[in-house]
Structure formats: structure tokens, C-alpha cells
Design an enzyme around this catalytic site. Sequence first.
Site, PDB file in Angstrom:
ATOM      1  N   ARG A   1      46.481  37.162  38.460  1.00 48.71           N
ATOM      2  CA  ARG A   1      47.742  37.786  39.445  1.00 48.71           C
ATOM      3  C   ARG A   1      48.797  37.985  38.311  1.00 48.71           C
ATOM      4  O   ARG A   1      48.860  37.432  37.701  1.00 48.71           O
ATOM      5  CB  ARG A   1      48.017  36.768  40.507  1.00 48.71           C
ATOM      6  CG  ARG A   1      46.790  36.226  41.473  1.00 48.71           C
ATOM      7  CD  ARG A   1      46.369  37.427  42.364  1.00 48.71           C
ATOM      8  NE  ARG A   1      45.064  37.034  42.937  1.00 48.71           N
ATOM      9  CZ  ARG A   1      43.978  37.239  42.943  1.00 48.71           C
ATOM     10  NH1 ARG A   1      43.365  37.411  41.779  1.00 48.71           N
ATOM     11  NH2 ARG A   1      42.985  36.640  43.871  1.00 48.71           N
TER      12      ARG A   1
ATOM     13  N   LYS B   1      48.119  30.792  54.282  1.00 42.15           N
ATOM     14  CA  LYS B   1      47.936  32.291  54.468  1.00 42.15           C
ATOM     15  C   LYS B   1      46.608  32.420  55.518  1.00 42.15           C
ATOM     16  O   LYS B   1      45.971  33.493  55.603  1.00 42.15           O
ATOM     17  CB  LYS B   1      47.327  33.060  53.367  1.00 42.15           C
ATOM     18  CG  LYS B   1      48.796  33.026  52.373  1.00 42.15           C
ATOM     19  CD  LYS B   1      48.284  33.536  50.920  1.00 42.15           C
ATOM     20  CE  LYS B   1      49.570  33.815  49.943  1.00 42.15           C
ATOM     21  NZ  LYS B   1      49.123  34.263  48.628  1.00 42.15           N
TER      22      LYS B   1
ATOM     23  N   PRO C   1      49.102  39.576  51.545  1.00 38.72           N
ATOM     24  CA  PRO C   1      50.330  38.852  52.282  1.00 38.72           C
ATOM     25  C   PRO C   1      50.656  37.698  52.011  1.00 38.72           C
ATOM     26  O   PRO C   1      49.994  36.769  51.922  1.00 38.72           O
ATOM     27  CB  PRO C   1      49.669  39.285  53.669  1.00 38.72           C
ATOM     28  CG  PRO C   1      48.625  40.070  53.629  1.00 38.72           C
ATOM     29  CD  PRO C   1      47.965  39.921  52.384  1.00 38.72           C
ATOM     30  N   GLU C   2      52.286  37.598  51.835  1.00 39.14           N
ATOM     31  CA  GLU C   2      52.467  36.225  51.733  1.00 39.14           C
ATOM     32  C   GLU C   2      52.428  35.520  53.099  1.00 39.14           C
ATOM     33  O   GLU C   2      52.490  35.939  54.004  1.00 39.14           O
ATOM     34  CB  GLU C   2      53.922  36.444  50.989  1.00 39.14           C
ATOM     35  CG  GLU C   2      53.938  37.573  50.149  1.00 39.14           C
ATOM     36  CD  GLU C   2      53.999  36.716  48.593  1.00 39.14           C
ATOM     37  OE1 GLU C   2      54.379  35.368  48.595  1.00 39.14           O
ATOM     38  OE2 GLU C   2      53.800  37.457  47.615  1.00 39.14           O
TER      39      GLU C   2
END
Length: 265
Positions: A254, A51, A2-3
Site C-alpha cells: 500500500r 471497515k 474507504p477509511e
Amino acid sequence: MPEGDVVWLTAQRLHQALAGRVLTETDLRVPAHATADLSGATVLDVVSHGKHLLHRLSGLGTHPPLTLHTHLKMEGAWHLYRPRGRWRRPAHQARALLRTDQWQAVGFSLGICELLPTADEQRVVGHLGPDLLGRGWDADEAVRRIRADPGRTVAEALLDQRNLAGIGTLYRSEVLFLRGLHPESPVAAVSDLTAVVSLAQRLLYANRDGVAQSTTGNARRGQQHWVYQRSGQPCRRCGTPIEHGYLGAPSQQRGVFWCPRCQPA
């Protein structure tokens, strides 16, 4: 993963449901804290930093205020249910349960779940850069941290939470596209880093209250993003097929998406 905008919204919803209320039952299903009983504690607030999520608790007898520190990592999520509500994910995935008279908050598949004195929060978030959605957002400090490693690719620098906290793979790809920067461009070659980090902050801020995470201004399914997860599809600006690759150390790679024409190397 999740951002930052998703984590911010999660914190807001948890805060609205739990803040000011007394915990009637708790269950931390991680070995280090399996015997911890937080019943009777009052939830002071729930906040995000990048985060990371911080539930701050008081009223535990002689104990100083405590913080439940969690991180969603790749698969984690916090759900809110009414007292008799049926969970939408399997019980074996639950890592934290916090109940009040009105709500049960359940943390599933949490990458981090730990208790620590609130006074020691800097131990777990102090290394992070300026929070893109925090009250103390500081674009100049984010730029200073990024420029400290001029030979690093701009794509890697943006994803490093020690530089600025909250941006993930989605916003990284979208920001680089909108600024016309190839992901492998070195930091030293980026003339206006302030514009880059400021755009990242604006995009997260614009999406923090919703679930569509649109960077194009169009929330329709399949129309929300310029390049993210659009490998092989035509660029919305020039029609060139979008490319996809990986950056970072082998254990930390990523994905990143870009248009080779709009973002020349």
C-alpha cells in the site's frame, strides 16, 4: 479503500434508514446466497467494526437472527434511494438489495457479501483489533498488539487491522507525518506508541460525520492533507518535496507519503 470513518458514517446512515423496519424485498447477487429470501425480516441495527459492516436481522421464522456481513474493499459503496429512486451506479455492480416501505439500500461492488448467524459474528470480526470508532476503543490493547512485533515497520503495523481496526492509507500517512515518524521506522524505535494510536483515533473521530476527511483543519479542496497524495509537492511545514513509496508484502503493498525532512529516517 474507504477509511474507518467513511464506513462508520455509512453504517449510521443505513441504521437511520433501516433499523426497526421490515424488509419487503431482498436480492443478494452473490452465488452463495443467490436464493436467500430475507423478506419479512426486521432490521435490528446496522453497525460497523473497523471497515466491516454488519446488518443484523430477526423475524425469519424458525431461523435464529442473521447478520448480513459486507466489506467495501476498494470499490464498494452502499447507497440509499427512495422506493422509485434511480440508481447512480450500473445495476450490474449491485451485489445486495434491501428494500423497505420507505427505502432501498443497494450495495455496489462489495468485496464481501455473506450471511451468517448473528451468534457467529466473531468468526468474521473477532480477529480485528480495537475499533478506532467503537465504544470499546482500547488504546492500550492496540499498543500491546503493535508492540508484539517490534521489528515491523510502524507504517505496516498501523495498517494491520489485527492491531487496530479502521485506519487506512490516508490516516496512516497523516499520523506518521504529524508525529514526525519515518514510515520505515521499526516499532521498537517508536517511544510513544500510545500518542500515535490516540492521534489516529482523534483524527478519525473528528472526521466521522463529514466527507472532507481533513487532517489540516482546512476543508478546502487541495488543502485537507499534510502529505497524503501530495507526492512531489512542497511540504506545508518546510517546503521539502513530499515523497511516495510502497510498503508491505508484494501482494499487500500500500502507498505511503512522507516528508523526508520532517520525518527523517
